[in-house]
Structures are given as C-alpha cells and as structure tokens.
Design a protein around this motif. Structure first.
Motif, PDB file in Angstrom:
ATOM      1  N   ALA A  18       6.105 -32.261 -14.059  1.00  0.00           N
ATOM      2  CA  ALA A  18       4.946 -32.518 -14.915  1.00  0.00           C
ATOM      3  C   ALA A  18       4.242 -33.810 -14.523  1.00  0.00           C
ATOM      4  O   ALA A  18       3.011 -33.875 -14.461  1.00  0.00           O
ATOM      5  CB  ALA A  18       5.372 -32.572 -16.384  1.00  0.00           C
ATOM      6  N   ASN A  19       5.013 -34.850 -14.241  1.00  0.00           N
ATOM      7  CA  ASN A  19       4.416 -36.136 -13.864  1.00  0.00           C
ATOM      8  C   ASN A  19       3.728 -36.077 -12.510  1.00  0.00           C
ATOM      9  O   ASN A  19       2.740 -36.770 -12.277  1.00  0.00           O
ATOM     10  CB  ASN A  19       5.490 -37.229 -13.856  1.00  0.00           C
ATOM     11  CG  ASN A  19       5.695 -37.854 -15.216  1.00  0.00           C
ATOM     12  OD1 ASN A  19       5.041 -38.819 -15.570  1.00  0.00           O
ATOM     13  ND2 ASN A  19       6.593 -37.270 -16.004  1.00  0.00           N
ATOM     14  N   TRP A  22       0.333 -33.809 -12.930  1.00  0.00           N
ATOM     15  CA  TRP A  22      -0.691 -34.301 -13.853  1.00  0.00           C
ATOM     16  C   TRP A  22      -1.822 -34.973 -13.078  1.00  0.00           C
ATOM     17  O   TRP A  22      -1.604 -35.927 -12.328  1.00  0.00           O
ATOM     18  CB  TRP A  22      -0.084 -35.281 -14.837  1.00  0.00           C
ATOM     19  CG  TRP A  22      -1.084 -35.880 -15.794  1.00  0.00           C
ATOM     20  CD1 TRP A  22      -1.531 -37.165 -15.819  1.00  0.00           C
ATOM     21  CD2 TRP A  22      -1.757 -35.203 -16.861  1.00  0.00           C
ATOM     22  NE1 TRP A  22      -2.433 -37.336 -16.830  1.00  0.00           N
ATOM     23  CE2 TRP A  22      -2.596 -36.137 -17.492  1.00  0.00           C
ATOM     24  CE3 TRP A  22      -1.730 -33.890 -17.330  1.00  0.00           C
ATOM     25  CZ2 TRP A  22      -3.402 -35.814 -18.572  1.00  0.00           C
ATOM     26  CZ3 TRP A  22      -2.531 -33.564 -18.408  1.00  0.00           C
ATOM     27  CH2 TRP A  22      -3.350 -34.514 -19.018  1.00  0.00           C
ATOM     28  N   ALA A  66       4.896 -34.114 -23.918  1.00  0.00           N
ATOM     29  CA  ALA A  66       3.876 -34.160 -22.860  1.00  0.00           C
ATOM     30  C   ALA A  66       2.500 -34.442 -23.445  1.00  0.00           C
ATOM     31  O   ALA A  66       1.737 -35.257 -22.907  1.00  0.00           O
ATOM     32  CB  ALA A  66       3.867 -32.835 -22.088  1.00  0.00           C
ATOM     33  N   PHE A  70       0.609 -37.862 -22.276  1.00  0.00           N
ATOM     34  CA  PHE A  70      -0.386 -37.600 -21.238  1.00  0.00           C
ATOM     35  C   PHE A  70      -1.786 -37.611 -21.832  1.00  0.00           C
ATOM     36  O   PHE A  70      -2.617 -36.742 -21.563  1.00  0.00           O
ATOM     37  CB  PHE A  70      -0.111 -36.270 -20.539  1.00  0.00           C
ATOM     38  CG  PHE A  70       1.063 -36.313 -19.595  1.00  0.00           C
ATOM     39  CD1 PHE A  70       0.924 -36.810 -18.314  1.00  0.00           C
ATOM     40  CD2 PHE A  70       2.309 -35.879 -20.003  1.00  0.00           C
ATOM     41  CE1 PHE A  70       2.010 -36.862 -17.445  1.00  0.00           C
ATOM     42  CE2 PHE A  70       3.403 -35.925 -19.145  1.00  0.00           C
ATOM     43  CZ  PHE A  70       3.247 -36.419 -17.863  1.00  0.00           C
ATOM     44  N   ALA A  76      -2.571 -30.841 -21.259  1.00  0.00           N
ATOM     45  CA  ALA A  76      -1.218 -31.369 -21.080  1.00  0.00           C
ATOM     46  C   ALA A  76      -0.178 -30.348 -21.550  1.00  0.00           C
ATOM     47  O   ALA A  76       0.979 -30.382 -21.117  1.00  0.00           O
ATOM     48  CB  ALA A  76      -1.057 -32.675 -21.856  1.00  0.00           C
ATOM     49  N   LEU A  79       1.751 -28.338 -18.896  1.00  0.00           N
ATOM     50  CA  LEU A  79       2.703 -28.969 -17.987  1.00  0.00           C
ATOM     51  C   LEU A  79       4.110 -28.404 -18.110  1.00  0.00           C
ATOM     52  O   LEU A  79       4.805 -28.232 -17.111  1.00  0.00           O
ATOM     53  CB  LEU A  79       2.722 -30.489 -18.237  1.00  0.00           C
ATOM     54  CG  LEU A  79       1.437 -31.234 -17.875  1.00  0.00           C
ATOM     55  CD1 LEU A  79       1.521 -32.687 -18.337  1.00  0.00           C
ATOM     56  CD2 LEU A  79       1.174 -31.166 -16.375  1.00  0.00           C
ATOM     57  N   ARG A 126      -0.390 -30.128  -7.339  1.00  0.00           N
ATOM     58  CA  ARG A 126      -1.236 -31.269  -7.697  1.00  0.00           C
ATOM     59  C   ARG A 126      -2.475 -31.324  -6.800  1.00  0.00           C
ATOM     60  O   ARG A 126      -3.599 -31.541  -7.266  1.00  0.00           O
ATOM     61  CB  ARG A 126      -0.447 -32.571  -7.557  1.00  0.00           C
ATOM     62  CG  ARG A 126      -1.306 -33.824  -7.772  1.00  0.00           C
ATOM     63  CD  ARG A 126      -0.504 -35.083  -7.501  1.00  0.00           C
ATOM     64  NE  ARG A 126      -1.365 -36.260  -7.527  1.00  0.00           N
ATOM     65  CZ  ARG A 126      -1.699 -36.897  -8.646  1.00  0.00           C
ATOM     66  NH1 ARG A 126      -1.243 -36.476  -9.798  1.00  0.00           N
ATOM     67  NH2 ARG A 126      -2.483 -37.958  -8.592  1.00  0.00           N
TER      68      ARG A 126
END
Length: 442
Positions: A18-19, A22, A66, A70, A76, A79, A126
């Motif tokens: 997720a990080n 994003w 999240a 976020f 978000a 995610l 991403r």
C-alpha cells in the motif's frame, strides 16, 4: 518461532504494498505508523488461526487505517484489496516459478522471495498509476474509484474462495493447477474489465466536458452580444452628448458643463471600463474551450461583485500544455482569487496573458487580506486560510504542474495583491534548446 516469523512477515505485505503504490505524498511518520498499525491489526486478528472468513474483519480495519493515514482520500480505500491481491499474486508467481524451475528452497527463503516479488510488482503498479494520473487525470474520479472498488471486491472474494478450497483440500488433485491458474485468469479479467469500464467513463466525462464547453461558449457569446448592443446604443447617444457639450461651451456655462460631466459623462466612462467590457479581450484566445471556461468563471465572479480587469494584448496561440490540465489549474487559481478578493473592500481580480516567441505567461492576481501565512505554508497540502480541508485545490494544481517540465510557477505577495504566475515555455523551442505460503495469501 516459525509461526511468529510467518505472521510478522505476511502482516507486512499489505501495508508495504500500500505504501509503495500510493501515488500521493505522505510523511515518513505517517508511513511508519500506518505500517505498524496495519501489521499489528493483521497479527491480532489472525493470531489464533488463518481463516478466509476473518477477512470480513481484517479488510475493513486495514481500510480505515489506510484512509486515516493516507490523507483521508476516497481512493485510499483501494489500497487494502489491491495489496492483498498483489500478495496473492506474488505468492502464486514465486512458488509456481520455483516449481517449474525445479528449485527447492527453505520456507524462510521462500517467504523472502515472495516479499521481493511483491515489492517489485507494487513498484510496477505504482508506475502505472502515476502514468494514468499524469496522462489522464483519472485517479480522483469518484466513478472510477467506485468501479475499481467493485472489481477489486469481486476479485478478492474469488481469491479468498479459491484459497479456502486449496487450504482445506476441498478439491481433487487433478484440478489443483486449474485452481492455481484461476488466480492469473481473475487478474487478467479484472484488468480487462477495468480498462473497458475506464474507457466508457472517460468517454462519458469527455462528452460532459464538451457539453460544458459549449454552454460556456454560448454564455460568452451572449455576453459579447449584449455588450455590442450597449455599445451601439452608446454610439447613437454619442453625437447628442457632443452637441450638449458644445452648447455648454458656446454659452460659457461652466457650472452646467461641470454638472453634465459628473452626472452623464463620468458614469458612462466608468461603465465602459467595467469588467463586462474587458471580456471582449478573451476573443484573442484561440482555443474555444479555454475561452469558454474563462468567460464562465469571469461572468460568475462579476455577478458576485468582483471588479474584474483583463489584459490580453496579443493573439494567444495553442499552449504547450494539455487543455484539461490548463483549465483545471486556471480554474483553481481563479476560484481561489475570487474567494480571497471577496473578503476585501476593493474586490479586485486581474487576469493577464503575455505572449512572446518562446513562452506564454499567464497571471492571476487578486486583492487579499494577509493572514500571517507565508507562501511556503500556503502551498503545503491541506493548508488553507479558508478553514480545515480547504487547501486541496492548490495541492492538486501543484501535482498537475509538476508533470510539465516546460511550465514554471511563481507565487508572490505584492502589497495588497496575491499573484500567481505561470510561464508555459513553447515545447518545440524547449526541445531544440535541449537537443506457497500459508495465510490469506495462499
């Protein structure tokens, strides 16, 4: 010991993915807290046993975390299911790859390999998200977010069902590889469905933008026609005004001349110099959609009492920036300028375009009341003088402009005016000058 290692490592997969994927900016503090809270929730919920039914509790908890860390953005929520699907895909891809290559690895090494594949896949997604955002500005569309949620939820349900069948050996061995292959089939079908839905949504939104541009242009045209009628009426009165002036002069009636000037001539001059009569300068803009958007914004602002000044000396050619991006940025700047100007006594907004052979310079300036914020503070995400959550516009404008290396932005505070300047370098000139792991992820 193995159980703890497995739980801690698989608990990192969703938050790490997720990080990585994003697309927005987030502080390192928020990233660390987000990862730790997600991993802690994963370990607590799945501590006693892995169960697909526990995803009913796990996914909403991770989704809330999240959303909070976020930026409280709607997308978000995508995610968590995305991170889960990436984890399943990485696990399946790694184990099947090792099996096909007849490579035997220990369990710990297998876990680590899956983690590496997950990170690589997450970076690939991403990159795709950034490409879509830069090329089509679709990431924040509510319709697309809702469509993605439905597709991801369906895919997650299918993955959880298949994982349940495999975990409890509810399938015949001869069908095992069919079930494993269905992971890839579902992933491919999800992408195909999403792309098809994306094209339909983009087509509809493009049609809506075209309709809006037509309405703006019609409104602009009607405003110009009204101005033309007023000027024709003034032309008819012009001769009579000159004769009246001549009469006062011939009779040397200076008091009458002074009164006539103050009561008739002066108000007429102020009317001609009003914002309404500046709108005709927008005719020097070549692109009809941009012209229509600007006219709609300016007509609306004048109806709210804004004193508008427009200065466009030369014909404005095609600008080296996507029309949708340019209109979004200018729309944000003008909306902010109007809101700030309405708080002042002068209520002034100025719009200038200067054209030369190398660039087009666009300036939006407005009267404003200083509130103690520096330029750096104003341009920080979610910072606004208008209240909490109102600084999103400038943040979005900044994201758009960052994708254009030929566009330069300058922000200034001059006396009682807040000034936003865009210098859009001609792109052609610029180019010439440059020359199987257990758990929910089964």
């Amino acid at each position: 010991m193995y159980k703890v290692f497995e739980l801690l490592l698989t608990g990192l997969w969703i938050p790490v993915s997720a990080n990585i994927i994003w697309p927005g900016k987030i502080s390192m503090k928020n990233r660390i807290i987000n990862i730790l809270l997600m991993q802690l929730s994963y370990c607590i919920i799945l501590y006693n046993s892995y169960s697909e039914t526990k995803a009913i509790y796990l996914f909403p908890v991770l989704g809330i975390i999240a959303y909070l860390f976020f930026g409280k953005k709607l997308h978000a929520l995508l995610l968590v299911p995305t991170g889960y699907i990436i984890g399943v895909f990485a696990n399946c891809l790694t184990n099947n790859g090792l099996r096909l290559l007849s490579i035997s690895t220990g369990t710990y090494l297998s876990f680590c390999l899956v983690s590496i594949v997950l990170v690589l896949v997450s970076f690939g997604i991403r990159g795709l998200i950034l490409l879509l955002r830069d090329k089509a500005n679709i990431i924040e569309s509510p319709k697309i977010v809702i469509t993605a949620v439905i597709i991801l939820a369906t895919s997650c349900a299918a993955y959880l069902y298949i994982g349940f069948q495999i975990r409890y050996e509810l399938i015949d061995d001869k069908y095992y590889y069919w079930y494993v292959g269905s992971y890839y089939v579902i992933a491919i079908l999800s992408v195909i469905v999403f792309i098809a839905a994306l094209k339909q949504i983009q087509k509809r939104e493009r049609e809506l933008r075209e309709e809006e541009n037509k309405r703006n242009l019609i409104e602009y045209t009607s405003q110009i026609e009204a101005m033309y009628k007023e000027l024709r009426s003034f032309k008819h009165d012009y001769t009579n005004m000159l004769l009246t002036l001549s009469g006062y002069i011939d009779s040397n009636d200076m008091d009458g001349l002074r009164a006539f000037y103050q009561e008739t001539i002066l108000p007429t001059g102020e009317k001609i110099n009003s914002g309404n009569y500046h709108l005709h300068k927008l005719s020097r803009i070549k692109d009809t959609a941009l012209k229509g958007m600007l006219s709609a914004k300016f007509i609306s602002s004048m109806s709210r009492g804004i004193n508008l000044y427009i200065d466009i000396m030369d014909e404005v050619p095609d600008i080296s920036m996507k029309l949708l991006d340019l209109t979004r940025v200018l729309g944000i700047y003008i909306d902010n300028a109007v809101e700030a100007a309405l708080e002042t006594s002068s209520k002034e907004v100025k719009f200038n375009i200067v054209v030369d052979s190398n660039a087009v310079v666009i300036v939006v300036a407005n009267s404003y009341i200083p509130k103690g914020l520096s330029i750096d503070e104003i341009e920080k995400p979610s910072v606004s003088t208008k209240g909490e959550g109102r600084g999103i516009g400038l943040e979005n404008a900044g994201k758009i402009l960052n994708s254009y290396p030929n566009v330069y932005k300058y922000t200034e505070m001059k006396r009682d005016f807040f000034v936003q300047t865009l210098m859009i370098e001609n792109e052609s000139i610029r180019k010439r000058s440059k020359n199987s792991i257990s758990g929910l992820f089964s």
